[in-house]
Design a protein around this motif. Structure first.
Motif, mmCIF file in Angstrom:
data_model
loop_
_atom_site.group_PDB
_atom_site.id
_atom_site.type_symbol
_atom_site.label_atom_id
_atom_site.label_comp_id
_atom_site.label_asym_id
_atom_site.label_seq_id
_atom_site.Cartn_x
_atom_site.Cartn_y
_atom_site.Cartn_z
ATOM 1 N N GLY A 160 14.356 17.477 -33.133
ATOM 2 C CA GLY A 160 15.639 16.788 -32.976
ATOM 3 C C GLY A 160 16.776 17.758 -32.760
ATOM 4 N N ILE A 161 16.753 18.866 -33.467
ATOM 5 C CA ILE A 161 17.809 19.878 -33.307
ATOM 6 C C ILE A 161 17.719 20.501 -31.916
ATOM 7 C CG2 ILE A 161 18.635 22.114 -34.151
ATOM 8 C CD1 ILE A 161 17.880 21.097 -36.998
ATOM 9 N N VAL A 162 16.501 20.755 -31.437
ATOM 10 C CA VAL A 162 16.329 21.302 -30.085
ATOM 11 C C VAL A 162 16.874 20.316 -29.049
ATOM 12 C CG1 VAL A 162 14.602 21.939 -28.345
ATOM 13 C CG2 VAL A 162 14.408 22.816 -30.681
ATOM 14 N N LEU A 180 15.349 8.693 -42.755
ATOM 15 C CA LEU A 180 15.772 8.445 -41.388
ATOM 16 C C LEU A 180 16.728 9.582 -41.062
ATOM 17 C CD1 LEU A 180 16.187 6.821 -38.791
ATOM 18 C CD2 LEU A 180 17.988 5.565 -39.993
ATOM 19 N N VAL A 181 16.421 10.336 -40.014
ATOM 20 C CA VAL A 181 17.205 11.512 -39.652
ATOM 21 C C VAL A 181 17.805 11.293 -38.268
ATOM 22 C CG1 VAL A 181 17.104 13.998 -39.221
ATOM 23 C CG2 VAL A 181 15.760 13.009 -41.057
ATOM 24 N N VAL A 182 19.115 11.478 -38.174
ATOM 25 C CA VAL A 182 19.838 11.323 -36.911
ATOM 26 C C VAL A 182 20.473 12.665 -36.580
ATOM 27 C CG1 VAL A 182 21.682 10.091 -35.715
ATOM 28 C CG2 VAL A 182 20.323 8.915 -37.457
ATOM 29 N N THR A 183 20.218 13.172 -35.383
ATOM 30 C CA THR A 183 20.787 14.449 -34.950
ATOM 31 C C THR A 183 21.615 14.208 -33.693
ATOM 32 O OG1 THR A 183 18.872 15.618 -35.829
ATOM 33 C CG2 THR A 183 20.270 16.837 -34.304
ATOM 34 N N GLU A 184 22.830 14.743 -33.700
ATOM 35 C CA GLU A 184 23.771 14.588 -32.585
ATOM 36 C C GLU A 184 24.296 15.950 -32.152
ATOM 37 O OE1 GLU A 184 24.753 11.850 -30.968
ATOM 38 O OE2 GLU A 184 23.575 10.478 -32.193
ATOM 39 N N THR A 244 25.212 21.419 -33.625
ATOM 40 C CA THR A 244 24.456 20.193 -33.833
ATOM 41 C C THR A 244 24.736 19.699 -35.245
ATOM 42 O OG1 THR A 244 22.482 21.345 -34.637
ATOM 43 C CG2 THR A 244 22.607 20.911 -32.261
ATOM 44 N N LEU A 245 24.711 18.391 -35.430
ATOM 45 C CA LEU A 245 24.902 17.796 -36.748
ATOM 46 C C LEU A 245 23.761 16.829 -37.005
ATOM 47 C CD1 LEU A 245 26.598 17.359 -39.322
ATOM 48 C CD2 LEU A 245 27.731 15.484 -38.116
#
Length: 189
Positions: free
Chosen positions: A47-49, A69-73, A84-85
């Protein structure tokens, strides 16, 4: 220290269990709430990539036998990704009870071979926890037909389903649905 304070403020504002701020290369700059001794699961790193490339990403991951549940933006300025967050939300008993209201059956979330969250009563939860600990076959396998099986002192129609599109990915967790058989048995009788 400033970035850590900002990340912790974001964590509180978003009501997340943890947040991770990464630099444009993906290195973690701050991670309030993240367990220090735990390496990032593959799906979190993926997700970070993706965020480094300017894309949002969502996944369910297992950390310390808990599901999140992980959300990456990506944090961008014009077309450039500056950081990235990632925000992680624990899928706990409260979430299981809320889903149970919609499904009208008991909802259980399994991380690896441990019961992570449940809408069951404590006694039934303990009985299901023992079954889940016995391995994948104890609940009939993923995506199989629903089956009638005992859990503690009650009979349930059960079904187990992956929470990740790739069913072989153990970090994605499993959804175990249980519907009490007693009302149906009473009708049949």
């Amino acid at each position: 220290a400033t970035i850590h304070a900002m990340a912790d403020e974001y964590r509180r504002s978003l009501e997340a269990h943890f947040t991770i701020v990464g630099d444009p290369r993906g290195a973690w700059v701050a991670s309030p709430g993240w367990p220090r001794a735990i390496e990032a699961p593959r799906e979190l790193a993926n997700g970070i990539v993706r965020a480094q490339g300017g894309h949002s990403h969502r996944a369910i991951i297992a950390v310390d036998d808990r599901l999140y549940l992980v959300v990456t933006e990506p944090a961008t300025f014009a077309e450039e990704v500056l950081a990235t967050l990632t925000a992680g939300y624990e899928l706990d008993d409260t979430v299981a009870r809320e889903i149970a209201l919609t499904t009208r059956c008991d909802v259980n979330l399994v991380a690896r071979r441990r019961l992570s969250a449940s809408s069951l009563s404590p006694a039934q939860r303990n009985a299901l926890g023992e079954l889940v600990g016995d391995g994948p076959g104890a609940m009939g396998g993923l995506n199989n037909r629903a089956e009638l099986r005992p859990v503690g002192d009650a009979q349930y129609v059960t079904g187990a389903y992956p929470l990740h599109p790739d069913a072989s990915d153990a970090s994605g967790g499993t959804l175990v649905l249980l519907e009490d058989w007693a009302p149906s048995q009473q009708f049949v009788d």
